[in-house]
Design a protein around this motif. Structure first.
Motif, PDB file in Angstrom:
ATOM      1  N   TRP A 104     -21.705  -8.168  22.126  1.00  0.00           N
ATOM      2  CA  TRP A 104     -22.346  -8.192  20.815  1.00  0.00           C
ATOM      3  C   TRP A 104     -22.154  -9.582  20.216  1.00  0.00           C
ATOM      4  CZ3 TRP A 104     -19.515  -7.006  15.843  1.00  0.00           C
ATOM      5  CH2 TRP A 104     -20.393  -6.968  14.747  1.00  0.00           C
ATOM      6  N   ALA A 105     -23.239 -10.236  19.856  1.00  0.00           N
ATOM      7  CA  ALA A 105     -23.182 -11.655  19.510  1.00  0.00           C
ATOM      8  C   ALA A 105     -22.252 -11.949  18.339  1.00  0.00           C
ATOM      9  CB  ALA A 105     -24.591 -12.174  19.209  1.00  0.00           C
ATOM     10  N   ARG A 106     -22.399 -11.208  17.235  1.00  0.00           N
ATOM     11  CA  ARG A 106     -21.586 -11.551  16.070  1.00  0.00           C
ATOM     12  C   ARG A 106     -20.103 -11.308  16.333  1.00  0.00           C
ATOM     13  NH1 ARG A 106     -24.418  -9.256  12.539  1.00  0.00           N
ATOM     14  NH2 ARG A 106     -23.175  -7.464  11.939  1.00  0.00           N
ATOM     15  N   ILE A 139     -29.356 -20.333  18.630  1.00  0.00           N
ATOM     16  CA  ILE A 139     -29.394 -19.177  17.719  1.00  0.00           C
ATOM     17  C   ILE A 139     -29.511 -17.936  18.617  1.00  0.00           C
ATOM     18  CG2 ILE A 139     -30.442 -18.167  15.675  1.00  0.00           C
ATOM     19  CD1 ILE A 139     -29.526 -21.131  15.363  1.00  0.00           C
ATOM     20  N   PRO A 140     -28.458 -17.124  18.727  1.00  0.00           N
ATOM     21  CA  PRO A 140     -28.426 -16.102  19.778  1.00  0.00           C
ATOM     22  C   PRO A 140     -29.254 -14.872  19.465  1.00  0.00           C
ATOM     23  CG  PRO A 140     -26.499 -15.890  18.404  1.00  0.00           C
ATOM     24  CD  PRO A 140     -27.236 -17.121  17.906  1.00  0.00           C
ATOM     25  N   TYR A 141     -29.567 -14.127  20.517  1.00  0.00           N
ATOM     26  CA  TYR A 141     -30.058 -12.772  20.338  1.00  0.00           C
ATOM     27  C   TYR A 141     -28.900 -11.929  19.814  1.00  0.00           C
ATOM     28  CZ  TYR A 141     -33.822 -14.602  23.204  1.00  0.00           C
ATOM     29  OH  TYR A 141     -34.852 -15.376  23.686  1.00  0.00           O
ATOM     30  N   TRP A 142     -29.208 -10.802  19.228  1.00  0.00           N
ATOM     31  CA  TRP A 142     -28.183  -9.995  18.564  1.00  0.00           C
ATOM     32  C   TRP A 142     -27.101  -9.509  19.520  1.00  0.00           C
ATOM     33  CZ3 TRP A 142     -27.263  -4.682  19.348  1.00  0.00           C
ATOM     34  CH2 TRP A 142     -28.154  -4.049  20.234  1.00  0.00           C
ATOM     35  N   ASP A 143     -27.433  -9.361  20.791  1.00  0.00           N
ATOM     36  CA  ASP A 143     -26.459  -9.006  21.829  1.00  0.00           C
ATOM     37  C   ASP A 143     -26.851  -9.778  23.087  1.00  0.00           C
ATOM     38  OD1 ASP A 143     -25.278  -7.451  24.130  1.00  0.00           O
ATOM     39  OD2 ASP A 143     -24.523  -6.198  22.491  1.00  0.00           O
ATOM     40  N   PHE A 144     -25.866 -10.374  23.741  1.00  0.00           N
ATOM     41  CA  PHE A 144     -26.163 -11.193  24.918  1.00  0.00           C
ATOM     42  C   PHE A 144     -26.712 -10.365  26.085  1.00  0.00           C
ATOM     43  CE2 PHE A 144     -23.348 -14.146  22.685  1.00  0.00           C
ATOM     44  CZ  PHE A 144     -24.040 -15.340  22.855  1.00  0.00           C
ATOM     45  N   ASP A 145     -26.525  -9.049  26.031  1.00  0.00           N
ATOM     46  CA  ASP A 145     -26.986  -8.185  27.106  1.00  0.00           C
ATOM     47  C   ASP A 145     -28.083  -7.234  26.662  1.00  0.00           C
ATOM     48  OD1 ASP A 145     -24.959  -8.976  29.196  1.00  0.00           O
ATOM     49  OD2 ASP A 145     -23.610  -8.333  27.609  1.00  0.00           O
ATOM     50  N   ALA A 146     -28.697  -7.516  25.519  1.00  0.00           N
ATOM     51  CA  ALA A 146     -29.777  -6.660  25.033  1.00  0.00           C
ATOM     52  C   ALA A 146     -30.892  -6.586  26.093  1.00  0.00           C
ATOM     53  CB  ALA A 146     -30.321  -7.187  23.713  1.00  0.00           C
ATOM     54  N   PRO A 172     -34.412  -9.341  18.694  1.00  0.00           N
ATOM     55  CA  PRO A 172     -34.172 -10.101  17.465  1.00  0.00           C
ATOM     56  C   PRO A 172     -33.030 -11.110  17.632  1.00  0.00           C
ATOM     57  CG  PRO A 172     -34.333  -7.751  17.002  1.00  0.00           C
ATOM     58  CD  PRO A 172     -34.256  -7.889  18.491  1.00  0.00           C
ATOM     59  N   ARG A 173     -33.193 -12.256  16.990  1.00  0.00           N
ATOM     60  CA  ARG A 173     -32.108 -13.228  16.898  1.00  0.00           C
ATOM     61  C   ARG A 173     -31.150 -12.787  15.798  1.00  0.00           C
ATOM     62  NH1 ARG A 173     -33.314 -18.348  19.033  1.00  0.00           N
ATOM     63  NH2 ARG A 173     -35.126 -18.201  20.421  1.00  0.00           N
ATOM     64  N   ASP A 174     -29.939 -13.364  15.818  1.00  0.00           N
ATOM     65  CA  ASP A 174     -28.994 -13.100  14.727  1.00  0.00           C
ATOM     66  C   ASP A 174     -28.483 -14.419  14.160  1.00  0.00           C
ATOM     67  OD1 ASP A 174     -27.363 -11.922  12.861  1.00  0.00           O
ATOM     68  OD2 ASP A 174     -25.684 -11.720  14.250  1.00  0.00           O
ATOM     69  N   VAL A 175     -29.112 -14.820  13.071  1.00  0.00           N
ATOM     70  CA  VAL A 175     -28.768 -16.063  12.394  1.00  0.00           C
ATOM     71  C   VAL A 175     -27.351 -16.026  11.830  1.00  0.00           C
ATOM     72  CG1 VAL A 175     -29.290 -17.275  10.235  1.00  0.00           C
ATOM     73  CG2 VAL A 175     -31.082 -16.925  11.930  1.00  0.00           C
ATOM     74  N   SER A 176     -26.867 -14.861  11.412  1.00  0.00           N
ATOM     75  CA  SER A 176     -25.512 -14.792  10.852  1.00  0.00           C
ATOM     76  C   SER A 176     -24.473 -15.225  11.876  1.00  0.00           C
ATOM     77  CB  SER A 176     -25.210 -13.379  10.342  1.00  0.00           C
ATOM     78  OG  SER A 176     -25.039 -12.445  11.391  1.00  0.00           O
ATOM     79  N   THR A 177     -24.702 -14.895  13.143  1.00  0.00           N
ATOM     80  CA  THR A 177     -23.798 -15.326  14.200  1.00  0.00           C
ATOM     81  C   THR A 177     -23.785 -16.842  14.309  1.00  0.00           C
ATOM     82  OG1 THR A 177     -24.024 -13.315  15.514  1.00  0.00           O
ATOM     83  CG2 THR A 177     -23.434 -15.302  16.702  1.00  0.00           C
ATOM     84  N   ASN A 211     -26.340 -11.623   3.207  1.00  0.00           N
ATOM     85  CA  ASN A 211     -25.584 -12.541   2.349  1.00  0.00           C
ATOM     86  C   ASN A 211     -24.477 -13.283   3.097  1.00  0.00           C
ATOM     87  OD1 ASN A 211     -23.701 -10.436   2.544  1.00  0.00           O
ATOM     88  ND2 ASN A 211     -23.799  -9.894   0.371  1.00  0.00           N
ATOM     89  N   TYR A 212     -23.949 -12.681   4.168  1.00  0.00           N
ATOM     90  CA  TYR A 212     -22.880 -13.396   4.876  1.00  0.00           C
ATOM     91  C   TYR A 212     -23.439 -14.508   5.754  1.00  0.00           C
ATOM     92  CZ  TYR A 212     -23.717  -9.329   8.058  1.00  0.00           C
ATOM     93  OH  TYR A 212     -24.256  -8.328   8.836  1.00  0.00           O
TER      94      TYR A 212
END
Length: 410
Positions: free
Chosen positions: A253-255, A298-305, A312-317, A383-384
């Motif tokens: 999980w990326a984050r 800028i990663p995908y939300w999980d590296f193994d998705a 989807p990407r996850d900018v918060s990560t 917000n984070y």
């Protein structure tokens, strides 16, 4: 080495971090443009709040684009007040200081919260950031009391701070006994600071125990981390290695990787224990070298998705990683971590990820992911993400002005 000696390294490390370097004009222009954008968005956001006559805490937007506000016991409640403090640090405009005080002090009762572990996020990003900038003595008391509340979740047999109550909500359906999530590494700074502010080494010792146990049990052979480790309260053994917000129990999980990199870097700052910095670097290397990390970092939300590159990407990560990289650069000379962080910030500040003024619910960044398994907050602002983005900007500015890496003015 005594606690006091460990904490004495903080000032030394901050000084060592500030290598002399020329500040290019393009950096001035970059920061100036980002600050203008942040001020414009946050002026719109706070005007809405002030006109409501209430103290509202924006977290994200819903599927219709409406701003979602959260109560003070939500785990994200400290981030928006925290961004007001960061706005003040970026601009020195008293307007942001007054709003930061107002929104922060609305969270006062959170210092007594004991039913989950996130008081570190909630009080750390708001009160601790405010205390560092303004030294209000009443904030110190809130920080220490919050650390006492967090400490009630320490389970000495397992040596960890329990994240969630196993019988509460959806967590109760998992059969867990003492779930600990990698996110909890981000709450340890509150404990380290409580020892520094109070002289009570109990908080420091709990933080070190939790970090050591996490380092022992949370990581795979490739140095990616699990999201959830479930411990036995009876003997401290590992019962399960699971995920809650990732794609699968054995996925990355990326984050979660960002929480690990940032959290262990923070632990190194307070302890000078090189094992923590080594773990942060190992997990960072996994992150940077994974075949599924896009070129823009800028990663995908999980590296193994399963549907990469249509996930989807996850900018918060990425924002969290960028902020951590600026700190790591000072501890790891010659590894060009600052250049990596600069690249991430430049990409986050481009049109693919930064919202136009007046759009995106008045949040700064677009395209973050909360929890796809829960069907919550998918491809939205969070917000984070904005908080760690601003923190990264401040760290960049300070490095390039030969100041300590953080916004901390101790």
């Amino acid at each position: 080495m005594k606690i006091k000696q460990h904490l004495g390294f903080i000032s030394m490390l901050a000084i060592a971090f500030t290598a002399c370097q020329q500040k290019p004009a393009e950096t001035d222009n970059f920061l100036e443009n980002e600050i203008k954008n942040i001020e414009a968005q946050h002026t719109l956001q706070t005007d809405l709040i002030e006109k409501s006559g209430k103290i509202l805490n924006p977290r994200t937007i819903d599927e219709k684009g409406n701003i979602v506000y959260v109560p003070i016991d939500d785990w994200t409640s400290g981030f928006f007040p925290g961004t007001m403090w960061l706005d003040y640090d970026l601009t020195k405009d008293e307007k942001w200081k007054k709003l930061a005080e107002k929104y922060t002090e609305d969270l006062d009762s959170v210092k007594y919260l004991k039913w989950h572990h996130d008081v570190g996020f909630m009080i750390g990003c708001s009160y601790l950031t405010g205390y560092r900038l303004c030294k209000k003595p009443e904030y110190k008391d809130v920080i220490v009391t919050a650390a006492q509340s967090l400490s009630t979740r320490f389970r000495p047999v397992a040596g960890v701070i329990q994240s969630w109550d196993a019988d509460r909500g959806w967590q109760g359906e998992r059969g867990w006994e003492c779930p600990v999530i990698i996110d909890n590494m981000m709450n340890l700074e509150l404990l380290f600071e409580a020892t520094r502010l109070s002289g009570d080494s109990t908080f420091y010792n709990i933080a070190v125990s939790h970090a050591n146990t996490t380092m022992k049990n949370h990581f795979r052979a490739d140095n990616s981390c699990y999201h959830v480790i479930d411990y036995s309260l009876k003997d401290g053994s590992v019962r399960n290695r699971h995920t809650a917000q990732g794609y699968a129990h054995e996925s990355a999980w990326a984050r979660g990787q960002a929480w690990a990199v940032y959290g262990f870097t923070t632990c190194y700052r307070y302890t000078h224990d090189k094992r923590y910095l080594d773990q942060a670097e190992k997990t960072l290397n996994f992150y940077l070298n994974d075949k599924n990390l896009p070129k823009d970092l800028i990663p995908y939300w999980d590296f193994d998705a399963p549907e990469i590159p249509n996930e989807p990407r996850d900018v918060s990560t990425a924002a969290c990683i960028a902020s951590a990289l600026y700190e790591m650069d000072g501890y790891c000379p010659g590894k060009n971590y600052k250049e990596l962080a600069d690249k991430i910030l430049k990409n986050l500040s481009g049109p693919d990820y930064k919202a136009k003024v007046g759009e995106n619910g008045n949040f700064i960044l677009m395209h973050s992911v909360g929890s796809i398994p829960h069907g919550a907050e998918i491809d939205v602002p969070l917000n984070y993400a904005d908080y760690y983005y601003e923190e990264a900007l401040i760290r960049k500015r300070n490095i390039e002005n030969n100041q300590p890496f953080s916004f901390v003015n101790e």
